[in-house]
Design an enzyme around this catalytic site. Structure first.
Site, PDB file in Angstrom:
ATOM      1  N   HIS A 279       0.853  -1.185   0.000  1.00 48.45           N
ATOM      2  CA  HIS A 279       0.000   0.000   0.000  1.00 48.45           C
ATOM      3  C   HIS A 279       0.884   1.229   0.000  1.00 48.45           C
ATOM      4  O   HIS A 279       1.939   1.223   0.623  1.00 48.45           O
ATOM      5  CB  HIS A 279      -0.909   0.009   1.239  1.00 48.45           C
ATOM      6  CG  HIS A 279      -2.101   0.869   1.074  1.00 48.45           C
ATOM      7  ND1 HIS A 279      -2.060   2.218   1.316  1.00 48.45           N
ATOM      8  CD2 HIS A 279      -3.346   0.584   0.650  1.00 48.45           C
ATOM      9  CE1 HIS A 279      -3.253   2.719   1.063  1.00 48.45           C
ATOM     10  NE2 HIS A 279      -4.046   1.757   0.651  1.00 48.45           N
TER      11      HIS A 279
ATOM     12  N   ASP B 282      -7.920  -5.763   0.383  1.00 47.12           N
ATOM     13  CA  ASP B 282      -8.390  -6.547  -0.767  1.00 47.12           C
ATOM     14  C   ASP B 282      -7.941  -7.989  -0.742  1.00 47.12           C
ATOM     15  O   ASP B 282      -8.446  -8.814  -1.501  1.00 47.12           O
ATOM     16  CB  ASP B 282      -7.929  -5.883  -2.067  1.00 47.12           C
ATOM     17  CG  ASP B 282      -8.655  -4.585  -2.288  1.00 47.12           C
ATOM     18  OD1 ASP B 282      -9.829  -4.535  -1.916  1.00 47.12           O
ATOM     19  OD2 ASP B 282      -8.054  -3.640  -2.793  1.00 47.12           O
TER      20      ASP B 282
END
Ligand code: CMC
Length: 432
Positions: free
Chosen positions: A310, A368
């Site tokens: 991320h 996710d």
């Protein structure tokens, strides 16, 4: 913004005069150097593709501490919201600043429910699409098309119009997402039901049909609600910045949200849960993990461990922890304790968290990694995953858009560039 006592001084090695730049303090997080006067003072731009060190706005909505793995909406931690609030309460807090009282919640839920129907003409618009069109293509177009149906709330300078548009978009997204799905499977559209919760109503519009009663357990409704809460906002990510940039020109909110949906579709952003589930399916079994990890580490392979890494979190994504918990709950409820993809995901996570490649780059699972498994268990087809993300993020986009429009200093967004093309040359033939 509070000015800091400290100032930044920028000096140049060619003895051009140095410049002093103000610094602002937020309530939390890194201070920001105000470079707005840099060009007028020095004739130079800053260069920051990908916004690695650039704050594009100030905002009071969402705060992320990537090193600590902390996410707050309006000061409320994502853990507390996921445990104690539902999606509509979360929407209320994002839009208005505080969690609602009981009465405020009831009124808000009623207002959202009353706006859930979409204009009856919209179904003809849907019929122009091929049945095998990707639902995100349909969603992008149909959300953009809302501005053709709801002219009466498009004056962005009127706070009442902005509120009405916000309610309309949040209320109609589940209806449009479910319509995109129903269209792809050739089933009749299902009208919303105002007596159900936001998530239960969505599941009914997705999965019921006129031939039989539809029933869904509270655990599954709660799981979807949690997915929506966890994805509701994430400060200035790519799609939110797209919404703000589109909105900065004065474009109407439906058009801005359609732009955000288009941006979300990319596999590095909202398409990652679909890509992550496809990756698990491709790996197939735990004995293939070492070969896959080898490919991921090979720079030339272009293979990434989807659902990992991320830009902001350099620690375990707090949403991933909650999504993992939800994964257990849903699989238990459905009696899928031995779901092979979940087992594979847990094995992959374990190996990656111990591997030096991932450890040294601070690559942790993001939300996710697990949300695809939960959605698959809920019966949502893979191609719909990003639509569910869009449905959740709509409140964040519209809250950020409203915050930007209400900002007195708001300006059209216009990044600059470092030009590396031709210097002037002749256009006469043979002269190039
Ligand atoms: N698998 C393998 N290596 C990775 C991965 C990954 N998923 N993510 C980053 N790296 C490597 C990258 O190759 C680079 O290595 P090196 O330093 O040797 O060049 C290093 O880690 C730093 O990565 P980066 O590309 O500079 O990081 P970024 O901040 O630009 O990218 C990201 C963040 C999310 C785009 C990226 O981690 C990624 O593509 N992850 C997979 C897709 C994914 O799961 N996206 C969902 C994000 S969460 C949902 C959302 O908020 O939208």
């Amino acid at each position: 913004m509070t000015p800091s006592d400290v100032k930044a001084t920028l000096s140049f090695s060619d003895n051009s005069p140095s410049v002093e730049l103000p610094i602002y303090k937020g309530t939390m997080g890194p201070d920001a150097i105000d470079i707005r006067s840099l060009y007028s003072q020095t004739g130079k731009f800053t260069y920051d593709p990908g916004f690695m060190s650039t704050a594009s706005c100030n905002s009071a909505i969402t705060y992320i501490n990537g090193d600590k793995g902390e996410l707050l909406y309006r000061g409320y931690s994502i853990d507390e919201l996921a445990q104690n609030a539902d999606f509509l309460e979360t929407c209320y807090a994002l839009l208005k600043g505080d969690l609602p009282t009981k009465q405020e919640k009831q009124k808000f839920a009623e207002t959202i429910a009353k706006h859930a129907l979409v204009h009856e003409q919209m179904q003809f618009f849907f019929r122009g699409f091929r049945r095998d069109a990707h639902p995100m293509a349909i969603l992008t177009a149909s959300v953009g098309a809302l501005s053709a149906f709801y002219h009466d709330s498009l004056n962005i300078n009127d706070p009442y119009h902005r509120d009405v548009s916000a309610i309309r978009i949040i209320a109609k997204l589940p209806t449009l997402v479910a319509m995109a799905y129903k269209y792809s499977v050739g089933q009749p559209f299902v009208y919303p039901r105002n007596d159900l919760s936001y998530s239960a109503n969505f599941m009914r519009m997705m999965f019921s049909n006129p031939c039989e009663e539809y029933w869904v357990s509270d655990v599954l409704v709660r799981a979807l609600d949690r997915i929506l809460i966890l994805h509701a906002d994430h400060e200035q990510n790519a799609s939110t910045s797209t919404v703000r940039l589109a909105g900065s020109s004065g474009a109407n909110p439906f058009a801005c949200i359609a732009a955000g949906i288009a941006c979300l579709w990319g596999p590095a952003h909202g398409g990652a849960n679909e890509a992550s589930l496809n990756m698990l399916k491709e790996i197939g079994s735990p004995d293939k993990i070492p070969k896959f990890i080898k490919q991921v580490k090979d720079k030339n392979s272009n293979v990434k461990l989807m659902g990992f890494g991320h830009r902001v979190y350099k620690n375990y994504d707090p949403r991933a922890k909650l999504m993992r918990e939800t994964c257990y709950e849903v699989l238990n409820e459905l009696g899928l304790y031995n779901d092979p993809l979940f087992k594979l995901a847990m094995e992959l996570e374990k190996i990656a968290l111990e591997d030096q490649y991932f450890v040294s780059r601070k690559l942790y699972p993001n939300v996710d990694f697990y949300s695809g498994i939960v959605q698959r268990a809920l019966g949502i087809p893979t191609s719909m995953f990003t639509c569910i993300f869009a449905m959740a993020r709509t409140v964040g986009w519209i809250a950020q858009w409203s915050e930007m429009i209400a900002e007195p200093d708001q300006k059209i967004g216009r990044p600059r560039q470092l030009f590396i093309g031709y210097i002037p040359r002749s256009a006469k033939q043979g002269n190039s």
